[in-house]
Structures are given as C-alpha cells and as structure tokens.
Design a protein around this motif. Structure first.
Motif, short mmCIF file in Angstrom:
data_model
loop_
_atom_site.label_atom_id
_atom_site.label_comp_id
_atom_site.label_asym_id
_atom_site.label_seq_id
_atom_site.Cartn_x
_atom_site.Cartn_y
_atom_site.Cartn_z
N PHE A 1 46.21 41.02 53.87
CA PHE A 1 46.73 42.53 54.13
C PHE A 1 48.44 42.44 54.72
CE2 PHE A 1 43.08 45.72 53.92
CZ PHE A 1 42.60 44.95 52.88
N GLY A 2 48.81 43.66 54.23
CA GLY A 2 50.26 43.45 54.68
C GLY A 2 50.99 43.43 53.47
N THR A 3 50.74 42.76 52.40
CA THR A 3 51.30 42.61 50.84
C THR A 3 50.65 43.45 49.95
OG1 THR A 3 50.02 40.76 50.49
CG2 THR A 3 52.11 40.22 51.78
N PRO A 4 51.30 43.86 49.09
CA PRO A 4 50.88 44.78 47.91
C PRO A 4 49.47 43.97 47.26
CG PRO A 4 53.21 44.80 47.48
CD PRO A 4 52.84 43.76 48.50
N GLU A 5 48.53 44.89 46.72
CA GLU A 5 47.49 44.42 46.20
C GLU A 5 47.77 43.28 45.26
OE1 GLU A 5 48.20 47.44 46.31
OE2 GLU A 5 46.46 48.73 47.28
N GLU A 6 48.61 43.41 44.37
CA GLU A 6 49.01 42.47 43.27
C GLU A 6 49.16 40.97 43.82
OE1 GLU A 6 51.59 42.33 39.15
OE2 GLU A 6 52.12 43.75 40.71
N ALA A 7 49.83 41.03 44.76
CA ALA A 7 50.16 39.74 45.65
C ALA A 7 49.03 39.30 46.30
CB ALA A 7 51.23 40.02 46.78
N ILE A 8 48.13 40.04 46.88
CA ILE A 8 47.05 39.68 47.63
C ILE A 8 46.02 38.90 46.61
CG2 ILE A 8 44.62 40.40 48.54
CD1 ILE A 8 46.38 42.93 50.05
N ILE A 9 45.85 39.64 45.41
CA ILE A 9 45.23 38.89 44.25
C ILE A 9 45.58 37.85 43.81
CG2 ILE A 9 44.24 39.49 41.80
CD1 ILE A 9 43.81 42.43 42.81
N GLU A 10 46.70 37.73 43.59
CA GLU A 10 47.35 36.61 43.09
C GLU A 10 47.23 35.29 44.15
OE1 GLU A 10 51.91 34.98 42.55
OE2 GLU A 10 51.27 36.66 40.77
N LYS A 11 47.28 35.74 45.33
CA LYS A 11 46.86 34.66 46.57
C LYS A 11 45.55 34.11 46.44
CE LYS A 11 50.85 35.99 49.59
NZ LYS A 11 51.13 36.68 50.84
N ILE A 12 44.76 35.02 45.93
CA ILE A 12 43.49 34.57 45.95
C ILE A 12 42.98 33.85 44.83
CG2 ILE A 12 40.84 35.45 45.74
CD1 ILE A 12 41.99 37.95 47.39
N VAL A 13 43.51 34.16 43.61
CA VAL A 13 42.99 33.55 42.34
C VAL A 13 44.10 32.73 41.68
CG1 VAL A 13 41.40 35.33 41.82
CG2 VAL A 13 43.67 35.61 40.73
N GLY A 14 45.07 32.75 42.20
CA GLY A 14 46.13 31.70 41.80
C GLY A 14 47.25 32.49 40.58
N LYS A 15 48.28 32.00 40.62
CA LYS A 15 49.21 33.06 39.70
C LYS A 15 48.82 33.02 38.14
CE LYS A 15 54.31 33.27 38.99
NZ LYS A 15 54.89 34.16 40.06
N TYR B 1 44.37 41.67 38.57
CA TYR B 1 44.74 42.72 38.90
C TYR B 1 44.58 44.00 38.11
CZ TYR B 1 48.37 45.95 40.91
OH TYR B 1 49.12 47.11 41.36
N ALA B 2 44.48 43.77 36.85
CA ALA B 2 44.24 44.92 36.06
C ALA B 2 42.79 45.35 36.01
CB ALA B 2 44.33 44.33 34.45
N LYS B 3 41.84 44.52 36.48
CA LYS B 3 40.44 44.66 36.75
C LYS B 3 40.45 45.55 38.19
CE LYS B 3 38.13 40.89 34.37
NZ LYS B 3 37.24 39.67 34.52
N PHE B 4 41.39 45.17 39.12
CA PHE B 4 41.35 45.75 40.23
C PHE B 4 41.68 47.05 40.10
CE2 PHE B 4 44.56 47.15 43.23
CZ PHE B 4 43.78 47.79 44.40
N LEU B 5 42.82 47.38 39.48
CA LEU B 5 43.38 48.70 39.11
C LEU B 5 42.09 49.70 38.38
CD1 LEU B 5 47.06 47.98 37.85
CD2 LEU B 5 46.30 49.25 40.17
#
Length: 106
Positions: A44-58, A65-69
């Motif tokens: 937390f502290g970064t946008p959701e897109e960055a959070i998701i990328e950190k979790i699953v990889g670039k 992220y599309a599924k999250f949205l």
C-alpha cells in the motif's frame, strides 16, 4: 486556512475490504491462492496497478489489473463514507472551505 486536503481510503471512505477482495480477484489465478491482508497491504502507498505488478510480475500485471478493475467496479457500491464524513464535508463547504483529495488510488 481555506483548503483542506484529505486522504481518500481509510479517511473519507471505508474501502479496505473492497480493495483487498478486488486485488485478490485480480491475482488469484496467477498466484494459485488468495492473499492475506498483510501480504497485500505491505505494498500500500502505491497505485493498485503497481501493487498488482509487484505481486504477479510485470508480464502478468496488465491482465491481472484488468480483472481487478472489473471486480472493483462491482464492489464500489459497498464503499461508503465513514460515519459523519458527508456532514463534515458539507459543513466545511458551506463555510467556504475548499476540499481536495490526495491519494495513491489509481
């Protein structure tokens, strides 16, 4: 003082549950499981897109992220102001205060 800048999540609105569930909806398929709140909140502290990328990889970030949205769109109806916030904002506005929001939310 005429300007008040608010944080959005956890200050004005109770969005934690919707956000955590939506992030899990976005990453569960790639992770093979749902993540705990602390596992997600460490980013937390970064946008959701960055959070998701950190979790699953670039390489999987955009798809997850599309599924999250999509999930967040459906969960938005469960996100509400904390008790008293709506009245507080209206009172401040009627007294001439300007409010702004500063948030890491995408």
């Amino acid at each position: 003082m005429k300007l008040i800048i608010w944080d959005l999540d956890g200050t004005l609105v109770d969005s934690l549950s919707a956000t955590l569930e939506s992030i899990n909806d976005g990453v569960e398929e790639k992770m093979g499981r749902r993540l705990s709140a602390p596992e997600i909140m460490q980013y937390f502290g970064t946008p959701e897109e960055a959070i998701i990328e950190k979790i699953v990889g670039k390489e999987h970030g955009e798809q997850c992220y599309a599924k999250f949205l999509d999930s967040m769109h459906h969960r938005l109806k469960s996100v509400h102001f904390f008790d008293g916030i709506d009245d507080t904002l209206n009172r401040l506005h009627s007294k001439g205060y300007i409010s702004g929001i500063f948030t890491a939310r995408g």
